[in-house]
Write an enzyme that holds these catalytic residues in place. Sequence first.
Site, mmCIF file in Angstrom:
data_model
loop_
_atom_site.group_PDB
_atom_site.id
_atom_site.type_symbol
_atom_site.label_atom_id
_atom_site.label_comp_id
_atom_site.label_asym_id
_atom_site.label_seq_id
_atom_site.Cartn_x
_atom_site.Cartn_y
_atom_site.Cartn_z
ATOM 1 N N PHE A 149 5.943 3.108 6.676
ATOM 2 C CA PHE A 149 7.412 3.468 7.153
ATOM 3 C C PHE A 149 8.454 2.196 7.120
ATOM 4 O O PHE A 149 9.789 2.334 7.206
ATOM 5 C CB PHE A 149 7.223 4.057 8.698
ATOM 6 C CG PHE A 149 7.194 2.896 9.624
ATOM 7 C CD1 PHE A 149 8.236 2.056 10.040
ATOM 8 C CD2 PHE A 149 5.940 2.466 10.163
ATOM 9 C CE1 PHE A 149 8.374 1.085 10.994
ATOM 10 C CE2 PHE A 149 5.860 1.358 11.177
ATOM 11 C CZ PHE A 149 6.903 0.625 11.706
ATOM 12 N N LYS A 173 3.386 9.007 -2.196
ATOM 13 C CA LYS A 173 3.431 9.838 -0.935
ATOM 14 C C LYS A 173 3.815 8.760 0.113
ATOM 15 O O LYS A 173 3.328 7.830 0.577
ATOM 16 C CB LYS A 173 1.896 10.092 -0.550
ATOM 17 C CG LYS A 173 1.548 11.248 0.473
ATOM 18 C CD LYS A 173 2.087 10.963 1.789
ATOM 19 C CE LYS A 173 1.484 10.231 2.708
ATOM 20 N NZ LYS A 173 2.339 10.067 3.907
ATOM 21 N N GLU A 176 5.791 9.640 6.415
ATOM 22 C CA GLU A 176 6.552 11.076 6.599
ATOM 23 C C GLU A 176 7.549 10.465 7.830
ATOM 24 O O GLU A 176 8.207 11.601 8.265
ATOM 25 C CB GLU A 176 5.534 11.906 7.209
ATOM 26 C CG GLU A 176 4.482 11.636 8.564
ATOM 27 C CD GLU A 176 3.440 10.706 8.114
ATOM 28 O OE1 GLU A 176 3.553 9.737 7.089
ATOM 29 O OE2 GLU A 176 2.213 10.636 8.755
ATOM 30 N N CYS A 281 5.157 -6.608 7.616
ATOM 31 C CA CYS A 281 3.806 -7.397 7.630
ATOM 32 C C CYS A 281 3.981 -8.699 7.379
ATOM 33 O O CYS A 281 2.899 -9.515 7.535
ATOM 34 C CB CYS A 281 3.276 -6.662 6.515
ATOM 35 S SG CYS A 281 3.787 -6.885 4.943
ATOM 36 N N GLU A 383 -2.489 -6.352 16.090
ATOM 37 C CA GLU A 383 -1.221 -6.465 15.365
ATOM 38 C C GLU A 383 -0.404 -5.653 16.384
ATOM 39 O O GLU A 383 -0.494 -4.576 16.698
ATOM 40 C CB GLU A 383 -1.102 -5.970 13.931
ATOM 41 C CG GLU A 383 0.056 -5.809 13.260
ATOM 42 C CD GLU A 383 0.273 -5.060 11.743
ATOM 43 O OE1 GLU A 383 -0.696 -4.059 11.745
ATOM 44 O OE2 GLU A 383 0.796 -5.849 10.875
HETATM 45 P P1 NAD Z 1 0.079 3.646 8.682
HETATM 46 O O1 NAD Z 1 -1.340 3.026 8.141
HETATM 47 O O2 NAD Z 1 0.082 4.372 9.691
HETATM 48 O O3 NAD Z 1 0.665 4.547 7.185
HETATM 49 C C1 NAD Z 1 0.697 4.363 5.876
HETATM 50 C C2 NAD Z 1 0.465 5.354 5.161
HETATM 51 O O4 NAD Z 1 -0.710 6.262 5.399
HETATM 52 C C3 NAD Z 1 1.459 6.409 5.368
HETATM 53 O O5 NAD Z 1 2.094 7.144 4.234
HETATM 54 C C4 NAD Z 1 0.781 7.547 6.323
HETATM 55 O O6 NAD Z 1 1.228 8.957 6.097
HETATM 56 C C5 NAD Z 1 -0.680 7.394 5.724
HETATM 57 N N1 NAD Z 1 -1.548 7.852 7.021
HETATM 58 C C6 NAD Z 1 -1.589 7.581 8.344
HETATM 59 N N2 NAD Z 1 -2.495 8.127 8.919
HETATM 60 C C7 NAD Z 1 -3.452 8.416 7.871
HETATM 61 C C8 NAD Z 1 -4.758 9.178 7.895
HETATM 62 N N3 NAD Z 1 -5.356 9.020 9.099
HETATM 63 N N4 NAD Z 1 -5.464 9.329 6.512
HETATM 64 C C9 NAD Z 1 -4.657 9.092 5.427
HETATM 65 N N5 NAD Z 1 -3.580 8.646 5.265
HETATM 66 C C10 NAD Z 1 -2.856 8.423 6.581
HETATM 67 O O7 NAD Z 1 0.907 2.489 8.499
HETATM 68 P P2 NAD Z 1 2.605 2.428 8.930
HETATM 69 O O8 NAD Z 1 2.497 2.650 10.576
HETATM 70 O O9 NAD Z 1 3.398 3.596 8.478
HETATM 71 O O10 NAD Z 1 3.018 0.887 8.668
HETATM 72 C C11 NAD Z 1 2.684 -0.302 9.281
HETATM 73 C C12 NAD Z 1 1.499 -0.961 8.783
HETATM 74 O O11 NAD Z 1 1.598 -1.232 7.375
HETATM 75 C C13 NAD Z 1 1.495 -2.266 9.360
HETATM 76 O O12 NAD Z 1 -0.017 -2.378 9.820
HETATM 77 C C14 NAD Z 1 1.902 -3.302 8.412
HETATM 78 O O13 NAD Z 1 1.254 -4.693 8.706
HETATM 79 C C15 NAD Z 1 1.244 -2.652 7.319
HETATM 80 N N6 NAD Z 1 2.323 -3.107 6.062
HETATM 81 C C16 NAD Z 1 1.559 -3.809 5.383
HETATM 82 C C17 NAD Z 1 2.200 -4.605 4.253
HETATM 83 C C18 NAD Z 1 1.306 -5.405 3.471
HETATM 84 O O14 NAD Z 1 2.002 -5.785 2.162
HETATM 85 N N7 NAD Z 1 0.193 -5.979 3.553
HETATM 86 C C19 NAD Z 1 3.475 -4.122 4.010
HETATM 87 C C20 NAD Z 1 3.985 -3.362 4.948
HETATM 88 C C21 NAD Z 1 3.348 -2.845 6.203
#
Ligand code: NAD
Length: 500
Positions: A149, A173, A176, A281, A383
């Site tokens: 997000f 994808k 959401e 991140c 985090e």
């Molecule tokens: P998230 O892991 O909750 O979601 C990421 C994606 O995975 C979304 O599209 C979501 O729909 C999907 N997802 C969520 N739960 C799932 C499940 N149980 N099974 C399959 N798919 C699932 O992450 P977020 O809260 O949207 O974003 C924040 C996180 O992203 C933080 O941890 C941040 O550090 C990380 N991030 C990392 C980078 C990087 O380059 N390392 C960059 C941006 C964000």
Amino acid sequence: MSNVGHFLSNKSWSGGSERIGDVYNPATGAIIAKVILASKADVDAVVDVAAEALPRWAATPAAKRASVMFEFRDLLKSHTDELAELLSAEHGKTIPDAKGEIARGIEVVEFACGIPQLLKGEYSESVAADVDSHAVRQPVGVVAGITPFNFPAMVPLWMYPVAISCGNTFVLKPSEKDPTVVLRIAELLAEAGLPEGVFNVVNGDKEAVDALLDNPKVEAVSFVGSTPIGQYIYSRGTSNGKRVQALCGAKNHLVVMPDADMDQVTDALIGSAYGSAGERCMAVSVAVPVGEGTADHLVEALEPRVRALKVAPYTDPASELGPVISKQSFDKIHRLIGQGLEQGAKLVVDGRDISLQGYEEGYFIGGCLFDNVSTDMSIYKEEIFGPVLSVVRAGGYEEAIRMINDHEYGNGTSIFTRDGDAARDFWARVRIGMVGVNVPIPVPVAYHSFGGWKRSLFGDHHIHGMEGVRFYTRLKTMTSRWPSGIRTGAEFNFTGGKDV
Ligand code: NAD
């Protein structure tokens, strides 16, 4: 209220799923849209379209693919204001911040414009008598992108401009939680001349992600998000034989050496810890002053600046940070702050009780500053992903570097110093993927590659830059002989004709 659907064959598409999720305005807590959550059948239908579009797109000359990127880049530039507004309304970040992320995304499109040059292969003449060898990079096939997000425009742009320029087709994808901006960007890509089926968007949750991970027509998966989900995606995707890169969570330390310019350090920490409400991140969430004198000086300089941070919705042009994304994030950040206090850290600035008139139900948290944090506390280990900075006092430089190297995450770090020796030693020894010297958020430019080490990245490739080109292509090496009349006879000795 609008229903946010999918994007297939250059048109919006609703699919067949009846499952629907809520999209919130994080500044008010109100539901502002409904997002359709794709079923497995929907995802499979989208992948089929991407697979069908693949042969033709892969065979399209690279220069022609690049010409779409040139048009796309111009459209992104001319629509930046509109895109930033869509983005901020669902994410909550300030408009300048939203424009900043679109600008960084555009840089990746500019990189992808050079794809004919980037895909140039290698050729060796006469590796043996009459034998030449050449190597090319070919597209991997249908690629899926699963994104978080926090950068709803930029993170997808890290992926698909490079992937489709390399000749792949793509199914995205997005998160959401803020799904709208990417759909508008997909329309711009269609307007730029991209053929139908090459770039598709499917909205959804775990069901959609699992369908992508299990679909045999998906050859590669780029994921960006949290570590537990990234690890799951990596193991499920690779066990299904796919190439997977999963960029994950972070805990980024900024080391303050005693000789650092304290004004510069304070500016750097305020922007990098609290910008975008700490939901980056590459946000700095841990400051590591070296020596008690440096620590006292740092906390004294930070305290008034943190108190003065302007927390407001993105519609207020004076806002420096907006709300966090959701009630769940808001609750998690409050829980961790509570644990920090219970475990003995000193909360120098407490931003929890902020209340903004007219936005009482919004997910706002003011800047928080912890001092005397130790490495066994949960606010250090986990985090937080909110506007919370922890100061961990280090007795010496070696302690600082050990602390960073021992942390499970390895995304970014930086050191502030005027000492070239210390800076060089730091970047050489630190076990982190992206390192800054007097730069607080060392995010690589688009023609370098972005990625962490340790549990901040699963897989072998970083994202965008040449690593992106390598991830989205497979190497093929040819050896060919055009006989000039010389017979070699049968060869049994593995010399490749060199004895001839
Ligand atoms: P998230 O892991 O909750 O979601 C990421 C994606 O995975 C979304 O599209 C979501 O729909 C999907 N997802 C969520 N739960 C799932 C499940 N149980 N099974 C399959 N798919 C699932 O992450 P977020 O809260 O949207 O974003 C924040 C996180 O992203 C933080 O941890 C941040 O550090 C990380 N991030 C990392 C980078 C990087 O380059 N390392 C960059 C941006 C964000």
